[in-house]
Design a protein around this motif. Structure first.
Motif, PDB file in Angstrom:
ATOM      1  N   THR A  82      47.620 -28.140  -2.378  1.00 21.63           N
ATOM      2  CA  THR A  82      46.854 -26.920  -3.517  1.00 21.63           C
ATOM      3  C   THR A  82      46.476 -27.476  -5.035  1.00 21.63           C
ATOM      4  OG1 THR A  82      48.110 -25.011  -1.824  1.00 21.63           O
ATOM      5  CG2 THR A  82      47.300 -24.718  -4.073  1.00 21.63           C
ATOM      6  N   GLU A 136      43.480 -28.815  -5.383  1.00 25.39           N
ATOM      7  CA  GLU A 136      41.729 -27.306  -4.211  1.00 25.39           C
ATOM      8  C   GLU A 136      41.246 -27.370  -6.221  1.00 25.39           C
ATOM      9  OE1 GLU A 136      41.020 -25.597  -2.152  1.00 25.39           O
ATOM     10  OE2 GLU A 136      42.671 -25.948  -1.424  1.00 25.39           O
ATOM     11  N   TYR A 141      40.136 -24.600  -7.666  1.00 23.72           N
ATOM     12  CA  TYR A 141      40.548 -23.665  -8.652  1.00 23.72           C
ATOM     13  C   TYR A 141      41.665 -24.357  -9.143  1.00 23.72           C
ATOM     14  CZ  TYR A 141      43.106 -22.448  -4.324  1.00 23.72           C
ATOM     15  OH  TYR A 141      44.646 -22.618  -3.178  1.00 23.72           O
ATOM     16  N   HIS A 174      48.699 -19.767 -10.025  1.00 25.11           N
ATOM     17  CA  HIS A 174      47.673 -20.488  -8.706  1.00 25.11           C
ATOM     18  C   HIS A 174      47.634 -21.615  -8.267  1.00 25.11           C
ATOM     19  CE1 HIS A 174      44.141 -19.066 -12.166  1.00 25.11           C
ATOM     20  NE2 HIS A 174      45.247 -18.860 -12.837  1.00 25.11           N
ATOM     21  N   THR A 175      48.841 -22.334  -8.399  1.00 24.86           N
ATOM     22  CA  THR A 175      49.130 -23.456  -7.122  1.00 24.86           C
ATOM     23  C   THR A 175      50.047 -22.328  -6.487  1.00 24.86           C
ATOM     24  OG1 THR A 175      48.952 -25.100  -8.871  1.00 24.86           O
ATOM     25  CG2 THR A 175      50.512 -25.423  -6.921  1.00 24.86           C
ATOM     26  N   ARG A 225      50.980 -19.492  -5.254  1.00 30.69           N
ATOM     27  CA  ARG A 225      50.840 -18.781  -4.544  1.00 30.69           C
ATOM     28  C   ARG A 225      49.775 -18.505  -3.055  1.00 30.69           C
ATOM     29  NH1 ARG A 225      48.300 -12.975  -6.270  1.00 30.69           N
ATOM     30  NH2 ARG A 225      48.320 -12.123  -4.145  1.00 30.69           N
ATOM     31  N   ALA A 226      49.006 -20.011  -3.670  1.00 28.06           N
ATOM     32  CA  ALA A 226      48.102 -20.106  -2.851  1.00 28.06           C
ATOM     33  C   ALA A 226      49.221 -21.123  -1.374  1.00 28.06           C
ATOM     34  CB  ALA A 226      46.830 -20.896  -3.082  1.00 28.06           C
ATOM     35  N   ALA A 269      51.329 -19.192   0.642  1.00 35.56           N
ATOM     36  CA  ALA A 269      50.836 -18.429   1.486  1.00 35.56           C
ATOM     37  C   ALA A 269      51.580 -18.170   2.742  1.00 35.56           C
ATOM     38  CB  ALA A 269      49.792 -18.150   1.660  1.00 35.56           C
ATOM     39  N   ASP A 283      47.236 -12.067   0.301  1.00 37.25           N
ATOM     40  CA  ASP A 283      45.820 -13.030   0.891  1.00 37.25           C
ATOM     41  C   ASP A 283      44.650 -12.299   0.818  1.00 37.25           C
ATOM     42  OD1 ASP A 283      43.381 -13.858   0.845  1.00 37.25           O
ATOM     43  OD2 ASP A 283      44.037 -15.586   2.225  1.00 37.25           O
ATOM     44  N   SER A 340      34.850 -22.504  -4.142  1.00 37.58           N
ATOM     45  CA  SER A 340      36.179 -22.864  -4.567  1.00 37.58           C
ATOM     46  C   SER A 340      36.597 -23.002  -5.702  1.00 37.58           C
ATOM     47  CB  SER A 340      36.268 -24.540  -3.426  1.00 37.58           C
ATOM     48  OG  SER A 340      35.179 -25.518  -4.224  1.00 37.58           O
ATOM     49  N   HIS A 367      39.705 -19.004  -7.611  1.00 37.45           N
ATOM     50  CA  HIS A 367      41.072 -18.580  -7.193  1.00 37.45           C
ATOM     51  C   HIS A 367      40.642 -17.481  -5.981  1.00 37.45           C
ATOM     52  CE1 HIS A 367      44.976 -19.322  -5.600  1.00 37.45           C
ATOM     53  NE2 HIS A 367      45.170 -19.682  -6.414  1.00 37.45           N
ATOM     54  N   PHE A 424      43.044 -15.545  -4.313  1.00 36.01           N
ATOM     55  CA  PHE A 424      43.701 -14.709  -4.053  1.00 36.01           C
ATOM     56  C   PHE A 424      43.954 -13.663  -5.268  1.00 36.01           C
ATOM     57  CE2 PHE A 424      47.208 -17.902  -1.625  1.00 36.01           C
ATOM     58  CZ  PHE A 424      45.826 -17.302  -0.844  1.00 36.01           C
TER      59      PHE A 424
END
Lengths: 334, 332
Positions: free
Chosen positions: A228, A231, A233, A251-252, A254-255, A258, A329, B104, B107, B109
Motif C-alpha cells: 500500500t 500506491e 495516493y 491513509h496506509t 485503512r487500505a 481492508a 470501502d 490512483s 485515496h 476510501f
C-alpha cells in the motif's frame, strides 16, 4: 438505506437456501453411513432387538429418509417430542435432535459448548489481531532491520509449531515448571461467576491459538502495508505535507487492513466450528470437544448439529463481512 | 533572485547491479508566474529530479546532491539536505504537486472533502469549518459544480477530468508559489486535456504561481509553456524559450522529438520521423554523448568526438542552450 435493506434481505434469503442445502447434505449421514442409529442408541454391547426396535420407533428412525429429514427441519422451528406419555422427552425449538449417547437434547449440549468456544475464539482473535497487526506494521516500517528479522523468526516458529505442541509446552513451562499461573481447575467456569478463574482458564488457550494465527497475520499485514505504501495516493498524501504518522495511521492502514477484515472474519468463523486440538489440550468443553466426542461415539445427531452450525456461522459471517467491507470501502457500497 | 533555483542537482540510486545516475547534474531557474516545461522520454530523469528536492524519493538507497533554493515568505531556503519535518512543511504549502493518474492519486476510501480539508489542516492551525470553506471555494474555482454537496462524494464518483480538477483544487489549498504538474494530462481524454491545461494556465495567472510542467507530450508544451528544458539520460540537453525551441531546435535529439509529433500545418504526405534505437541504460553510459548511439549527425563532428567526449551545455543564443558538439565554437 432502503437499498441496503433490500440487499440484506436478499442475502438472508440466499443464506437460508444455502443452509437448507447444507442441512440436507449433512442429514445424508443418517441415510448412507454404514451405522444403524437405533443400534447405537443402546450402547456398544447391546444385542437386545426389543430395545433397539423400541428406540428406533421412539427416535423416528423407522421412517423413510426424506420423512426423517422433514421432521428434523420442522423440529428446528417447532421443537420436537420423543416418545409418548410420561416417558416422553421434549426438545424445545430450535431442536437439533436428541443425543442417544449423552441422553440430552442436542440444542442444550450446544448451548453449553457454544459460549466456551465463543470465548476462546473472541479472546484469541483479539490477541492475534493486536499482535499480528502491531508486528506487521512495525516490521513493514522497519523493513530489513533487526525488528523485521526478529518478526520473521517469530513467524517461522508460529507457523511451524502445531497448536497441540504450543499448548502442551505452555502448560509444562508456564504452569508446571515456572509456576507463573496457578494450575487451572478442570472444566470451564463462566466469566460472570468467577472472572479471575475464567481468565486463568482461558489465557493459555488464547495464547496458543493466537500464536499460530498472529504469525500468519504478521506476514500478511507486513506485505499489505509495504504494498500500500507504494500506491500513488500515499505519494499524494506525502506531497500534501501530511505527517508520517497520519500517512501511516490513516491513509496506509485503512487500505492495507481492508483485506485483513475479510481474513479475520473467515478465520474466526472457522474457529467457531471448534478449535478441536486446543480445546482437547486444555480440556475445554467447547464445540470442538463436543464434535470430537460425537465422532468417537458415533453420536450422529450431534455431528449433524455441529456441522450445520459451523456452516451457518461461515455463511452468516460472509454476509457480515460483505456489509463491513462496504463500510470500509465506499466503492462497493450499493 | 529566482523563485526556485536548481543548481547541479544529482540523483543516484544504488541498485544490486550498480549505481544509476538518474539525474546527472542539472541546473535551471524558475521565475514567479513562469511555466517551465521539462520534456523527455521515460527514464530521462524529468520526474525524479523534481521528486528529489521535494523529499519524495524513497530514502536509504538514494543519494541526492547539489543545491535547490526556494524563495519563501521567510526568505530563501535550501531544500537539499533539509530535515524531513522541515521539508514536510514546504510540501503542499510552498510547492504543491499534481500527478499523472488522478484515479490512483486520490485515496479511494476517503471523500474528496476529507482529502481537501486534510491538505489545508496540515499547514494551518484553523477550525475544520474554515478548511471546509476553503475547499468549497477552490472546488468552485476549478469548475466543480455544487461544490458543497460534492465534498461528500468519493473519487470513484467523478470522471477522470473532474478528478484531476479535484487534484488541482487540493494542490492549491495552501496557495503554493510553485506547482509541479507531473504529466497532468497523460491519463485524460484529448478534449479534457485541453480543458485541464487551460484551467492550470488560468489559475496560474490568478495566483501568480510558477508552474513546472513535466511531460513527454510536445503538443502540450507548445500551448502551455514559456520555456522548455529537454532532458536525455539524466542530463539537460537543450533549454530555450518555447518559440525559439520549436523554430530553431539545435540538439539532434530535440530535432528528432519535434519530428515525431504530428502537426496540422505539415503536408499530410509527410511521414512522422522516429528516432532510431532505444534510450541508453543509465548504468552503462560511456564517456561520450549519451545520445551518440542514436544520433544521425554524429559523423559531422570530426574525430569521433561524440563517442569519446561528453559535450558541455553551451549557449547558442540569448537564453538558448544546447548540449551538442555540432555547435561548439559557433556560439554568439
Amino acid at each position: 438505506m432502503s437499498g441496503l435493506l433490500a440487499y440484506v434481505s436478499r442475502r438472508l434469503a440466499v443464506t437460508f437456501l444455502i443452509l437448507l442445502a447444507v442441512s440436507f447434505a449433512v442429514y445424508l449421514i443418517f441415510a448412507f453411513l454404514p451405522f444403524d442409529p437405533a443400534t447405537l442408541t443402546c450402547g456398544k454391547n447391546c444385542n437386545d432387538p426389543g430395545i433397539i426396535e423400541a428406540n428406533r420407533i421412539r427416535l423416528g428412525y423407522d421412517k423413510p429418509f426424506y420423512e426423517q429429514y422433514w421432521v428434523f427441519i420442522v423440529g428446528l422451528f417447532a421443537g420436537r417430542n420423543y416418545g409418548e406419555g410420561a416417558a416422553a422427552i421434549h426438545c424445545a425449538a430450535p431442536s437439533f435432535g436428541y443425543s442417544f449417547q449423552q441422553h440430552a437434547c442436542v440444542t442444550d449440549l450446544i448451548g453449553e459448548a457454544l459460549p466456551v468456544t465463543l470465548a476462546l475464539a473472541i479472546g484469541a482473535l483479539v490477541l492475534w489481531l493486536i499482535l499480528g497487526i502491531g508486528l506487521g506494521v512495525l516490521s513493514a516500517r522497519f523493513r530489513g532491520r533487526v525488528l523485521d528479522t526478529a518478526s520473521t523468526i517469530f513467524v517461522l516458529i508460529g507457523t511451524s509449531l502445531p497448536t497441540f505442541l504450543t499448548g502442551l509446552m505452555l502448560i509444562i513451562f508456564v504452569v508446571i515448571k515456572w509456576h507463573l499461573l496457578p494450575f487451572p481447575a478442570g472444566g470451564y467456569s463462566s466469566p460472570f461467576e468467577d472472572f479471575p478463574g475464567w481468565l486463568n482458564t482461558m489465557i493459555l488457550p488464547w495464547i496458543t491459538l493466537a500464536f499460530a494465527y498472529a504469525a500468519l497475520y504478521t506476514r500478511f499485514v507486513r506485505s499489505q502495508v509495504i504494498e500500500t505504501s507504494t500506491e500513488d495516493y500515499i505519494r499524494t498524501a506525502r506531497a500534501k505535507g501530511l505527517s508520517e504518522g497520519l500517512i501511516l495511521g490513516k491513509h496506509t492502514l485503512r487500505a492495507a487492513l481492508a483485506p485483513i477484515a475479510t481474513m479475520a472474519g473467515l478465520d474466526f468463523a472457522g474457529l467457531m466450528g471448534g478449535a478441536i486440538l486446543t480445546e482437547a489440550v486444555f480440556n475445554l468443553p467447547g464445540l470442538g470437544r463436543l464434535s470430537l466426542g460425537a465422532v468417537l461415539d458415533y453420536d450422529l445427531p450431534i455431528i449433524v448439529a455441529t456441522t450445520l452450525l459451523a456452516a451457518a456461522i461461515v455463511v452468516i459471517m460472509n454476509l457480515v463481512l460483505d456489509l463491513v467491507y462496504a463500510f470500509i470501502d465506499p466503492r462497493v457500497r450499493v | 533572485m529566482s523563485l526556485l533555483s536548481v543548481h547541479d542537482l544529482r540523483v543516484e540510486f544504488a541498485t544490486p547491479d550498480g549505481i544509476v545516475k538518474a539525474v546527472d547534474g542539472i541546473s535551471f531557474d524558475v521565475e514567479r508566474g513562469e511555466t517551465l516545461a521539462i520534456v523527455g522520454e521515460s527514464g530521462s530523469g524529468k520526474s525524479v529530479s523534481n521528486l528529489a528536492y521535494m523529499g519524495l524519493l524513497p530514502k536509504g538507497k538514494t543519494k541526492i546532491t547539489g543545491s535547490v533554493t526556494l524563495e519563501t515568505d521567510n526568505g530563501p531556503v535550501e531544500l537539499i539536505g533539509m530535515e524531513p519535518e522541515d521539508i514536510r512543511k514546504i510540501r503542499g504549502k510552498d510547492i504543491a504537486m499534481i500527478f499523472q493518474d488522478p484515479m490512483s492519486a486520490l485515496h479511494p476510501f476517503y471523500s474528496i472533502g476529507d482529502q481537501l480539508v486534510e491538505a489545508h489542516q496540515a499547514h494551518n492551525k484553523v477550525e475544520k469549518s474554515v478548511s471546509q470553506e476553503r475547499a468549497i471555494e477552490l472546488l468552485t474555482l476549478v469548475g466543480v459544480a455544487d461544490a458543497k454537496e460534492r465534498l461528500r462524494a468519493y473519487p470513484h464518483q467523478f470522471s477522470g477530468g473532474m478528478r484531476q480538477r479535484v487534484m488541482i483544487a487540493m494542490a492549491l489549498m495552501n496557495n503554493p508559489s510553485v506547482l509541479i504538474a507531473d504529466e497532468p494530462t497523460t491519463a485524460l481524454d484529448v478534449t479534457v486535456q485541453a480543458q485541464i491545461l487551460k484551467l492550470i494556465a488560468d489559475l496560474q495567472k490568478k495566483f501568480k504561481m510558477a508552474v513546472i510542467l513535466i511531460t513527454h507530450d510536445l503538443g502540450v508544451v507548445a500551448g502551455a509553456a514559456d520555456r522548455v528544458n529537454v532532458m536525455y539520460a539524466g542530463k539537460l540537453v537543450e533549454s530555450a524559450s518555447v518559440d525559439e525551441l520549436y523554430a530553431k531546435p539545435k540538439m539532434p535529439y530535440t530535432v528528432g522529438l519535434l519530428g515525431s509529433v504530428p502537426r496540422m500545418d505539415r503536408p499530410h504526405e509527410d511521414r512522422l520521423t522516429a528516432i532510431p534505437g532505444q534510450p541508453p541504460s543509465l548504468m552503462k553510459l560511456s564517456g561520450g554523448c549519451a545520445f551518440a548511439p542514436r544520433c544521425t549527425r554524429k559523423s559531422e563532428v570530426p574525430g569521433n568526438k561524440c563517442e569519446t567526449t561528453s559535450p558541455e551545455l553551451i549557449q547558442i543564443s540569448t537564453g538558448h542552450y544546447s548540449r551538442c558538439h555540432l555547435y561548439e565554437g559557433k556560439t554568439k
